[in-house]
Design an enzyme around this catalytic site. Structure first.
Site, PDB file in Angstrom:
ATOM      1  N   TYR A  45       2.090  -9.831   6.838  1.00 14.05           N
ATOM      2  CA  TYR A  45       2.244 -10.458   5.525  1.00 14.05           C
ATOM      3  C   TYR A  45       3.568 -10.050   4.878  1.00 14.05           C
ATOM      4  O   TYR A  45       4.369 -10.901   4.479  1.00 14.05           O
ATOM      5  CB  TYR A  45       1.069 -10.060   4.635  1.00 14.05           C
ATOM      6  N   VAL A  61      -9.889  -6.526  -7.708  1.00 13.06           N
ATOM      7  CA  VAL A  61     -10.609  -6.997  -8.895  1.00 13.06           C
ATOM      8  C   VAL A  61     -11.907  -7.678  -8.495  1.00 13.06           C
ATOM      9  O   VAL A  61     -12.981  -7.373  -9.037  1.00 13.06           O
ATOM     10  CB  VAL A  61      -9.730  -7.950  -9.733  1.00 13.06           C
ATOM     11  N   ASP A 119      -0.904   1.513   2.131  1.00 13.14           N
ATOM     12  CA  ASP A 119      -1.317   1.019   0.815  1.00 13.14           C
ATOM     13  C   ASP A 119      -0.356   1.579  -0.245  1.00 13.14           C
ATOM     14  O   ASP A 119      -0.167   2.796  -0.331  1.00 13.14           O
ATOM     15  CB  ASP A 119      -2.745   1.473   0.507  1.00 13.14           C
ATOM     16  N   PRO A 120       0.272   0.718  -1.058  1.00 15.12           N
ATOM     17  CA  PRO A 120       1.258   1.203  -2.034  1.00 15.12           C
ATOM     18  C   PRO A 120       0.636   2.145  -3.066  1.00 15.12           C
ATOM     19  O   PRO A 120      -0.463   1.905  -3.557  1.00 15.12           O
ATOM     20  CB  PRO A 120       1.764  -0.078  -2.696  1.00 15.12           C
TER      21      PRO A 120
END
Length: 327
Positions: free
Chosen positions: A150, A193, A278-279
């Site tokens: 991605y 979310v 993962d940031p």
């Protein structure tokens, strides 16, 4: 009196997706003719079912890795899975969608003299060392990690867009989208979310990856679509890339607590190891968008979460309900 916008023939790829369906609605409200294209890899027919009989709306089932020729004035390229579980399910196809798909659409834009918009992503910044992220930052991306299909696909797409602009004079617009949420997300969307809301409404444990201290900035979908439209309507000399996102930063732990409180859930937070690459921080600097597009988000996180929770409450109560009815 404000001059009425001239109706255009607009192609929206990925138009049956979460963002694409909202964009199709907004364009139809403005009087444009909209061709929605989607291969339903992650998009859903029920997202656009309420538009099928709308004046000026057409749908084509198609995968953009295969060339297509249409008479268009503008192209919004939103075609690509955007959540890690979805884009990692078939990483080769994800990369091809961003690279070969963009090439096909740029060729279409070149032939037709159309203006073309690329939905890029904050993922081009990777796990950033610069915070908040500005458009001039080159990023810190793992080119062969699980997110690379991605991240690197989107980075390559941006390169193709600028090459076509410089070599062929194609009018381009590039938006770097930060975390977005709102009605019409699916319960299996896989982003934080929707995961938290669905878990809270079901009374399940809320899964927090890492210790919950990593941050994100959450933009409500209506605000983002407004940014899309402003960018596409901006002067041809303004190409971007431009950050579109909400600069209000929250920890993942704080998001989970907000969701628990707003849903009245008895769910407890459980912690799992942080995924690879993962940031740790994610927050846009939107000074560029504010100055050039007169744009900034207006929906607070709590207000947006309430609308999104209502969406999921109705959807979980009736999974067959059209998303248009729960939005």
């Amino acid at each position: 009196m404000q001059k009425k916008e001239v109706s255009k023939k607009i192609l929206v790829t990925g138009g049956a997706g979460f963002l694409g369906s909202h964009l199709c609605e907004a364009l139809l409200r403005s009087g444009h003719r909209v061709t929605c294209l989607d291969n339903f890899s992650t998009g859903l027919r029920r997202n656009i079912q309420h538009l099928e009989n709308a004046k000026g709306f057409d749908f084509i089932e198609h995968d953009i890795i295969t060339p297509i020729d249409l008479d268009v004035d503008q192209i919004f390229n939103l075609a690509c899975p955007a959540s890690p579980p979805h884009y990692q399910a078939d990483p080769v196809h994800t990369t091809l969608t961003s690279v070969l798909g963009s090439l096909n659409l740029l060729e279409l834009a070149r032939r037709r003299g159309a203006r073309i918009f690329q939905a890029s992503t904050s993922e081009v910044y990777g796990d950033p060392y610069v915070h908040p992220q500005v458009e001039s930052y080159w990023g810190n991306v793992n080119s062969f990690g699980p997110r690379a299909c991605y991240d690197e696909g989107k980075r390559c797409a941006e390169t193709l867009f600028f090459d076509y602009h410089q070599s062929h004079g194609v009018a381009i617009k590039i938006a770097r989208i930060f975390n977005t949420y709102g009605p019409r997300m699916g319960p299996d969307d896989g982003r934080v979310v929707s995961n938290f809301i669905v878990q809270a409404l079901k009374g399940d444990d809320i899964t927090v990856y890492g210790d919950g201290s990593q941050t994100r900035s959450f933009c409500f979908v209506d605000d983002l679509i407004d940014g899309f439209l402003r960018l596409m309507a901006s002067p041809e000399t303004f190409t971007g890339p431009v950050n579109l996102g909400n600069p209000c930063e929250f920890t993942i732990g704080a998001l989970a607590r907000h969701v628990i409180e707003l849903t009245g859930s008895t769910s407890r937070m459980v912690y799992r190891p942080l995924p690879v690459d993962d940031p740790r921080q994610r927050r846009p600097n939107i000074s560029f968008a504010m100055r050039e597009l007169d744009w900034q988000p207006r929906t607070t996180l709590l207000a947006g979460l309430k609308k999104t929770i209502r969406h999921f409450e109705r959807l979980l109560a009736n999974p067959e309900l059209e998303f248009a009815e729960v939005a």
